[in-house]
Design an enzyme around this catalytic site. Structure first.
Site, PDB file in Angstrom:
ATOM      1  N   ASP A  19       0.831  -1.122  -0.061  1.00  0.00           N
ATOM      2  CA  ASP A  19       0.144  -0.024  -0.049  1.00  0.00           C
ATOM      3  C   ASP A  19       0.985   1.148   0.187  1.00  0.00           C
ATOM      4  O   ASP A  19       2.130   1.115  -0.416  1.00  0.00           O
ATOM      5  CB  ASP A  19      -1.055  -0.079   1.281  1.00  0.00           C
ATOM      6  CG  ASP A  19      -0.277  -0.294   2.429  1.00  0.00           C
ATOM      7  OD1 ASP A  19       1.109  -0.237   2.366  1.00  0.00           O
ATOM      8  OD2 ASP A  19      -0.507  -0.479   3.603  1.00  0.00           O
ATOM      9  N   HIS A  25       0.906  -9.085  -3.808  1.00  0.00           N
ATOM     10  CA  HIS A  25      -0.226  -7.991  -3.455  1.00  0.00           C
ATOM     11  C   HIS A  25       0.524  -6.740  -3.263  1.00  0.00           C
ATOM     12  O   HIS A  25       1.021  -6.241  -2.265  1.00  0.00           O
ATOM     13  CB  HIS A  25      -0.869  -8.348  -2.009  1.00  0.00           C
ATOM     14  CG  HIS A  25      -2.022  -7.684  -1.567  1.00  0.00           C
ATOM     15  ND1 HIS A  25      -3.251  -7.723  -1.787  1.00  0.00           N
ATOM     16  CD2 HIS A  25      -1.627  -6.384  -0.869  1.00  0.00           C
ATOM     17  CE1 HIS A  25      -3.899  -6.572  -0.989  1.00  0.00           C
ATOM     18  NE2 HIS A  25      -3.019  -5.720  -0.681  1.00  0.00           N
ATOM     19  N   ASP A  36      -1.177 -17.973  -4.326  1.00  0.00           N
ATOM     20  CA  ASP A  36      -0.570 -17.169  -5.162  1.00  0.00           C
ATOM     21  C   ASP A  36      -1.733 -16.280  -5.824  1.00  0.00           C
ATOM     22  O   ASP A  36      -2.187 -16.018  -7.011  1.00  0.00           O
ATOM     23  CB  ASP A  36       0.127 -17.796  -6.590  1.00  0.00           C
ATOM     24  CG  ASP A  36       0.843 -16.778  -7.144  1.00  0.00           C
ATOM     25  OD1 ASP A  36       1.244 -15.613  -6.834  1.00  0.00           O
ATOM     26  OD2 ASP A  36       1.453 -16.902  -8.340  1.00  0.00           O
ATOM     27  N   GLU A  70       1.376 -10.613   0.206  1.00  0.00           N
ATOM     28  CA  GLU A  70       1.871  -9.086   0.255  1.00  0.00           C
ATOM     29  C   GLU A  70       3.390  -9.081   0.332  1.00  0.00           C
ATOM     30  O   GLU A  70       3.929 -10.067   0.698  1.00  0.00           O
ATOM     31  CB  GLU A  70       1.151  -8.365   1.548  1.00  0.00           C
ATOM     32  CG  GLU A  70       1.521  -6.701   1.370  1.00  0.00           C
ATOM     33  CD  GLU A  70       0.463  -6.024   2.298  1.00  0.00           C
ATOM     34  OE1 GLU A  70      -0.552  -6.657   2.723  1.00  0.00           O
ATOM     35  OE2 GLU A  70       0.579  -4.894   2.151  1.00  0.00           O
TER      36      GLU A  70
END
Ligand SMILES: *[C@@H]1O[C@H](CO)[C@@H](O)[C@H](O)[C@H]1NC(C)=O
Ligand SMILES: *[C@@H]1O[C@H](CO)[C@@H](O)[C@H](O)[C@H]1NC(C)=O
Ligand SMILES: *[C@@H]1O[C@H](CO)[C@@H](O)[C@H](O)[C@H]1NC(C)=O
Ligand SMILES: *[C@@H]1O[C@H](CO)[C@@H](O)[C@H](O)[C@H]1NC(C)=O
Ligand SMILES: *[C@@H]1O[C@H](CO)[C@@H](O)[C@H](O)[C@H]1NC(C)=O
Ligand SMILES: *[C@@H]1O[C@H](CO)[C@@H](O)[C@H](O)[C@H]1NC(C)=O
Ligand SMILES: *[C@@H]1O[C@H](CO)[C@@H](O)[C@H](O)[C@H]1NC(C)=O
Ligand SMILES: *[C@@H]1O[C@H](CO)[C@@H](O)[C@H](O)[C@H]1NC(C)=O
Ligand SMILES: *[C@@H]1O[C@H](CO)[C@@H](O)[C@H](O)[C@H]1NC(C)=O
Length: 573
Positions: free
Chosen positions: A101, A434, A474, A483
């Site tokens: 993020d 991710h 995955d 992540e």
């Protein structure tokens, strides 16, 4: 004329602030290069381990925030978050996005920097042999220079830029990151003892590295820069001082900044205070600080915490190792006592006597901590074993390094999935990290399939890892498994540097058959904090927990609560 001249001087001192980079630059080779055995008559250093080390560092270039330098190697990244700090009228641009993020968080960043510098104090010559020292320098400075900005005055430290809630609602590239991005601080009246001390420890560890104050004689020789080392040491000293003497007393930092609690709340500050005193004693060659660290260790009964993980939140398990190293190097303190403490801890890991168990495939697994990032606790344990090994007897050394190598081999493909868990190093590596940066998608409801194929290959990123039954799916939305994060790569850097230095054999993944991961692809669906389709329990509503930060204390509680619910439902059916 004069202005032009001083501008030139400024510019040249700016560009001289780093070691000169290799020309042409190191760029990760494509995944198929990870199947080619290196030349058996030229294996010191081993080219595959050198490439892995280079890839692991390259990941940090991809995570950079701010105004990217001309030397930026990641051509799909753009300048971003150029207004960070505007809300508090200081410059907080730069630094790193912490995971998949876009928040910037000082506490886990400090841990990553401390860990990487500590690893280079042990095995830094590995970076040198792999021609990666200049990239290590660049990686460290991008983090440390930002942490210097975040340390805005003697007793002020910014701990978070961006808001986890807003940020988690955004899935997209680096050109449209939502604003405003608020900046949160701790200070003397609203302290965060752990945040102050954690940043101090990072500055001390890295100051020692730039001072060439290494353990043994394996430090990176060309990194030496006493000017930078002194700058870092002054920040370390001030931050330690405010950690000890803040008018608001001592407390965990989410007491002052509740906004960090969701992503990176801290469970205690005593471990940070102790490791900060110890690293500062090493950086300053100051016996009284060493004694202070020993006093803390006793006062806080930290030997009781040795059975837990070592990670961004919990540093206690690193303490006996570092005490033993500093005591050995300085002759101060009782080196034998610390070796005993260290070996208790490490033998406990190996004998499964420290709260962890092995998965069927052989991964060291700590219930709770490993549930949302299984590789990280195992690799941190492997790193501690490898660090300590030079200080012990031949027998113990062999035992410790072999155990560490097993965990490392598991990570690099010796596992039931035949997946090496570092992106881009081999055709069997995960394809769906991710990462909002790398994904190329903009639809938060369709993280998995929009776009079908991840837009950019996030070379060098270690993913969270498989579940407790060694299964790895995955799936992009499945943040516990896929992540990426700054702290995930940190122990792997240290281990890769060690192997560059000592290992002529190629890393495990070089032997994997192309297609091996496909052949071992698990059936079914994940059952974890992000995806419960595989849990097969009726009555559970689907939970779309998307992209909370990473593997964090409070998320851990959410996970525990979920599992508790499942077990309850299972029992009462
Ligand atoms: C040492 O670090 C300082 C401070 O960042 C920098 O100005 C200087 O250019 C560096 N020196 C070398 C030789 O890299
Ligand atoms: C990977 O690199 C090799 C050697 O440079 C090249 O032959 C191959 O075509 C590349 N593969 C892909 C998928 O780009
Ligand atoms: C392998 O290394 C040896 C010794 O450096 C060198 O002579 C030889 O050309 C290398 N072979 C290949 C295929 O690169
Ligand atoms: C490091 O650079 C030297 C000099 O350019 C080169 O000979 C050597 O092969 C490089 N080593 C690695 C591991 O890339
Ligand atoms: C960087 O900008 C380019 C050009 O607009 C865009 O294609 C690319 O996706 C951007 N990178 C990221 C990570 O968003
Ligand atoms: C000190 O930090 C607290 C918590 O972040 C904040 O509310 C307060 O405004 C800060 N004090 C000053 C003088 O900036
Ligand atoms: C750094 O220390 C090592 C010994 O640990 C020594 O061999 C080396 O010359 C030193 N390098 C510099 C630049 O001072
Ligand atoms: C440090 O460790 C080395 C290697 O085990 C040992 O030879 C030396 O005696 C130790 N020094 C001290 C002061 O304990
Ligand atoms: C790890 O993998 C390497 C490369 O395949 C192998 O040589 C080594 O023996 C393995 N180590 C352990 C402890 O399994």
């Amino acid at each position: 004329m004069i202005r032009a001249l001083s501008f030139c001087i400024l510019l040249s001192s700016y560009t001289a602030a780093q070691l000169s980079l290799p020309d042409p630059p190191f760029l990760p080779p494509n995944a198929s290069a990870g199947t080619v055995p290196s030349n058996s008559s030229a294996r010191s250093p081993n080219a595959q381990w050198s490439t892995l080390l280079g890839d692991l560092l390259y990941f940090y270039d991809a995570q950079r925030s701010g105004d990217l330098p001309d030397t930026n190697r990641v051509d799909w990244r753009n300048d971003s978050a150029l207004d960070d700090g505007d809300d508090v009228e200081i410059d907080l641009t730069g630094g790193y996005y912490d995971a998949g993020d876009y928040i910037k968080a000082s506490f886990p960043l400090s841990f990553s920097l401390m860990s990487i510098c500590w690893g280079a104090l042990d095995f830094g010559r590995g970076y040198e042999l792999a021609n990666q020292t200049a990239y290590l320098d660049g990686m460290l400075r991008w983090g440390l220079d930002w942490l210097i900005k975040a340390h805005a005055s003697d007793d002020t430290l910014y701990v978070l830029v961006g808001d986890a809630d807003t940020d988690n609602a955004y899935w997209g590239g680096d050109e449209n990151i939502p604003t405003p991005r608020l900046s949160y601080q701790v200070n003397a009246s609203h302290p965060g003892t752990d945040a102050f001390a954690g940043a101090s420890a990072a500055f001390s560890a890295c100051s020692s590295l730039y001072a060439n104050r290494t353990f043994g004689s394996t430090g990176p020789l060309s990194l030496h820069n006493s000017t930078y080392s002194k700058t870092l040491l002054s920040h370390a000293t001030q931050l330690y001082d405010v950690a000890v003497h803040a008018s608001g007393g001592q407390q965990v930092y989410q007491e002052s900044v509740p906004e960090v609690a969701d992503a990176y709340g801290s469970s205690s500050y005593e471990d940070e205070l102790t490791i900060a005193a110890l690293f500062l004693s090493w950086a300053k060659d100051d016996d009284s600080l060493f004694d202070e660290a020993e006093d803390y260790y006793d006062e806080f009964s930290l030997s009781d915490d040795l059975r837990g993980v070592f990670n961004w939140d919990s540093k206690a398990a690193g303490l006996p190792i570092l005490f033993a190293q500093v005591s050995n190097a300085t002759g101060h303190g009782d080196a034998t006592y610390w070796q005993g403490q260290a070996e208790n801890l490490l033998d406990g890991i190996i004998d499964n006597d420290n709260g962890a168990t092995l998965t069927g495939g052989g991964l060291l697994y700590y219930d709770g901590d490993s549930d949302s990032c299984s590789l990280n606790p195992a690799l941190n344990a492997a790193m501690l074993l490898t660090k300590y090994a030079p200080l012990t007897s031949d027998d113990q050394r062999q035992k410790y390094t072999e155990y560490s190598d097993k965990q490392l081999n598991y990570t690099l493909g010796d596992n039931p999935m035949s997946v090496p868990y570092v992106i881009g190093i081999n055709p069997n590596a995960p394809q769906n990290p991710h990462s909002a940066l790398a994904s190329g998608g903009t639809d938060i409801g369709r993280i998995d399939d929009s776009p079908e194929k991840e837009a950019y290959i996030l070379y060098g990123a270690l993913v969270g890892g498989p579940d407790k039954s060694d299964k790895f799916f995955d799936v992009r939305r499945d943040w516990p498994q896929t992540e990426v994060a700054l702290d995930y790569n940190a122990p792997l850097l240290t281990l890769a540097a060690y192997h560059v230095l000592t290992d002529e054999d190629d890393p495990f993944y070089v032997t994997l058959e192309e297609g091996a991961a496909n052949a071992h692809r698990p059936k079914g669906a994940p059952c974890d904090a992000a995806i419960d389709d595989g849990c097969n329990l009726p009555g559970m509503s689907r939970r779309g927990i998307i992209a909370m930060a990473v593997c964090v204390g409070v998320t851990g509680l959410v996970v525990l609560a979920l599992f508790a619910t499942w077990f309850y439902l299972a029992w009462t059916r």
